[in-house]
Design a protein around this motif. Structure first.
Motif, PDB file in Angstrom:
ATOM      1  N   ARG A  50      32.928 -27.548   2.561  1.00 29.70           N
ATOM      2  CA  ARG A  50      31.971 -27.943   1.522  1.00 29.70           C
ATOM      3  C   ARG A  50      31.908 -26.886   0.422  1.00 29.70           C
ATOM      4  O   ARG A  50      32.202 -25.717   0.641  1.00 29.70           O
ATOM      5  CB  ARG A  50      30.566 -28.127   2.106  1.00 29.70           C
ATOM      6  N   LEU A  51      31.490 -27.328  -0.747  1.00 29.03           N
ATOM      7  CA  LEU A  51      31.338 -26.461  -1.908  1.00 29.03           C
ATOM      8  C   LEU A  51      29.993 -26.765  -2.548  1.00 29.03           C
ATOM      9  O   LEU A  51      29.623 -27.924  -2.708  1.00 29.03           O
ATOM     10  CB  LEU A  51      32.482 -26.738  -2.885  1.00 29.03           C
ATOM     11  N   TRP A  52      29.254 -25.725  -2.896  1.00 29.94           N
ATOM     12  CA  TRP A  52      27.970 -25.956  -3.549  1.00 29.94           C
ATOM     13  C   TRP A  52      27.644 -24.812  -4.503  1.00 29.94           C
ATOM     14  O   TRP A  52      28.181 -23.706  -4.390  1.00 29.94           O
ATOM     15  CB  TRP A  52      26.843 -26.125  -2.519  1.00 29.94           C
ATOM     16  N   LEU A  68      31.831 -25.027 -13.941  1.00 32.58           N
ATOM     17  CA  LEU A  68      30.537 -24.963 -13.261  1.00 32.58           C
ATOM     18  C   LEU A  68      29.660 -26.147 -13.658  1.00 32.58           C
ATOM     19  O   LEU A  68      29.005 -26.759 -12.796  1.00 32.58           O
ATOM     20  CB  LEU A  68      29.831 -23.650 -13.589  1.00 32.58           C
ATOM     21  N   GLU A  69      29.633 -26.488 -14.937  1.00 39.40           N
ATOM     22  CA  GLU A  69      28.829 -27.618 -15.396  1.00 39.40           C
ATOM     23  C   GLU A  69      29.294 -28.923 -14.758  1.00 39.40           C
ATOM     24  O   GLU A  69      28.480 -29.793 -14.424  1.00 39.40           O
ATOM     25  CB  GLU A  69      28.895 -27.730 -16.921  1.00 39.40           C
ATOM     26  N   GLN A  74      27.850 -33.206 -10.678  1.00 34.02           N
ATOM     27  CA  GLN A  74      28.328 -34.126  -9.650  1.00 34.02           C
ATOM     28  C   GLN A  74      27.982 -33.610  -8.255  1.00 34.02           C
ATOM     29  O   GLN A  74      28.863 -33.344  -7.431  1.00 34.02           O
ATOM     30  CB  GLN A  74      29.851 -34.299  -9.780  1.00 34.02           C
ATOM     31  N   PRO A  75      26.686 -33.443  -7.939  1.00 32.85           N
ATOM     32  CA  PRO A  75      26.317 -32.872  -6.639  1.00 32.85           C
ATOM     33  C   PRO A  75      26.703 -33.745  -5.452  1.00 32.85           C
ATOM     34  O   PRO A  75      26.777 -33.258  -4.317  1.00 32.85           O
ATOM     35  CB  PRO A  75      24.791 -32.739  -6.742  1.00 32.85           C
ATOM     36  N   GLN A  76      26.950 -35.040  -5.710  1.00 27.38           N
ATOM     37  CA  GLN A  76      27.334 -35.934  -4.616  1.00 27.38           C
ATOM     38  C   GLN A  76      28.755 -35.670  -4.130  1.00 27.38           C
ATOM     39  O   GLN A  76      29.133 -36.107  -3.044  1.00 27.38           O
ATOM     40  CB  GLN A  76      27.199 -37.402  -5.049  1.00 27.38           C
ATOM     41  N   ILE A  82      37.913 -32.574  -2.795  1.00 30.30           N
ATOM     42  CA  ILE A  82      37.645 -33.405  -3.968  1.00 30.30           C
ATOM     43  C   ILE A  82      37.750 -32.579  -5.240  1.00 30.30           C
ATOM     44  O   ILE A  82      38.346 -33.008  -6.236  1.00 30.30           O
ATOM     45  CB  ILE A  82      36.257 -34.062  -3.857  1.00 30.30           C
ATOM     46  N   TRP A  83      37.175 -31.376  -5.228  1.00 30.48           N
ATOM     47  CA  TRP A  83      37.198 -30.556  -6.444  1.00 30.48           C
ATOM     48  C   TRP A  83      38.579 -29.997  -6.731  1.00 30.48           C
ATOM     49  O   TRP A  83      38.982 -29.879  -7.895  1.00 30.48           O
ATOM     50  CB  TRP A  83      36.137 -29.457  -6.351  1.00 30.48           C
ATOM     51  N   LEU A  84      39.336 -29.676  -5.705  1.00 28.64           N
ATOM     52  CA  LEU A  84      40.717 -29.258  -5.943  1.00 28.64           C
ATOM     53  C   LEU A  84      41.498 -30.389  -6.601  1.00 28.64           C
ATOM     54  O   LEU A  84      42.233 -30.175  -7.572  1.00 28.64           O
ATOM     55  CB  LEU A  84      41.384 -28.863  -4.628  1.00 28.64           C
ATOM     56  N   ASP A  85      41.347 -31.602  -6.075  1.00 27.74           N
ATOM     57  CA  ASP A  85      42.068 -32.747  -6.619  1.00 27.74           C
ATOM     58  C   ASP A  85      41.648 -33.032  -8.053  1.00 27.74           C
ATOM     59  O   ASP A  85      42.489 -33.290  -8.926  1.00 27.74           O
ATOM     60  CB  ASP A  85      41.814 -33.974  -5.736  1.00 27.74           C
TER      61      ASP A  85
END
Length: 209
Positions: A50-52, A68-69, A74-76, A82-85
């Motif tokens: 997870r990433l937060w 960062l923005e 997109q907190p969901q 997902i963020w790497l992709d």
């Protein structure tokens, strides 16, 4: 420490700017480096896939601020994968543009008949462009102690396959040291490297099928 700038230099020829990796592997490596920048300045944390966000203070760097923005908005979407992709799609251009704004790259456009023009980002100064490659090569060949940021870059080199070129003539001990750096990386860094490796592996399988 703008990790993605140094990884861009590692992933591109230091004179011509030609890529040393396929587009997907380079994009994922740069995506991981951009997340690494936010991790190092204390804006995000990662654990258990997870990433937060832990600090919403805008970073001074424009690209770091933009990433960062996007995460805040997109907190969901909280998984590392997902963020790497997501970031991998535009990371090469965004990092190249940051280097261009800083005066480290110049833009060259080639006209092509019946096809879109080809844009290449070419290093302005060979010494600056080559320094990350030279630095990591020396550290790995000498099995010298590295900063945590250089150790992360070395891990990305191993994860994306750049180590094959970087250590082509190096002794086996250098390869062993690189594997040791990856295996003993701090947990958040190890997670970023692990999920980058998984994403690259999945892209290879997808291409073959």
């Amino acid at each position: 420490m703008q990790l993605a700038d140094d990884f861009w230099r590692l992933a591109h020829h230091d004179v011509t700017g030609k890529p040393r990796l396929n587009e997907r592997a380079a994009g994922l490596g740069l995506a991981a480096a951009l997340l690494g920048e936010l991790l190092w300045i204390g804006r995000i944390n990662v654990r258990d896939g997870r990433l937060w966000v832990v600090d919403k203070t805008p970073p001074d760097d424009v690209l770091e601020h933009t990433v960062l923005e996007q995460i805040i908005a997109q907190p969901q979407h909280g998984t590392i994968g997902i963020w790497l992709d997501f970031l991998a799609h535009d990371a090469a251009q965004l990092v190249a543009q940051r280097l261009w704004r800083a005066g480290h790259l110049r833009r060259e456009t080639s006209r092509r008949l019946l096809r879109s023009d080809e844009v290449r980002w070419v290093p302005v100064d060979w010494n600056v462009a080559h320094w990350p490659t030279a630095r990591l090569s020396i550290y790995l060949r000498d099995r010298a102690q590295m900063s945590t940021t250089d150790a992360f870059l070395a891990g990305l080199v191993a994860t994306t396959g750049l180590d094959e070129g970087l250590l082509r003539t190096a002794p086996a001990a250098s390869h062993d040291y690189l594997r040791h750096l990856v295996a003993t990386a701090p947990p958040p860094v190890h997670e970023l490297l692990t999920y980058t490796h998984i994403a690259i592996g999945q892209s290879v399988l997808s291409y073959r099928t």
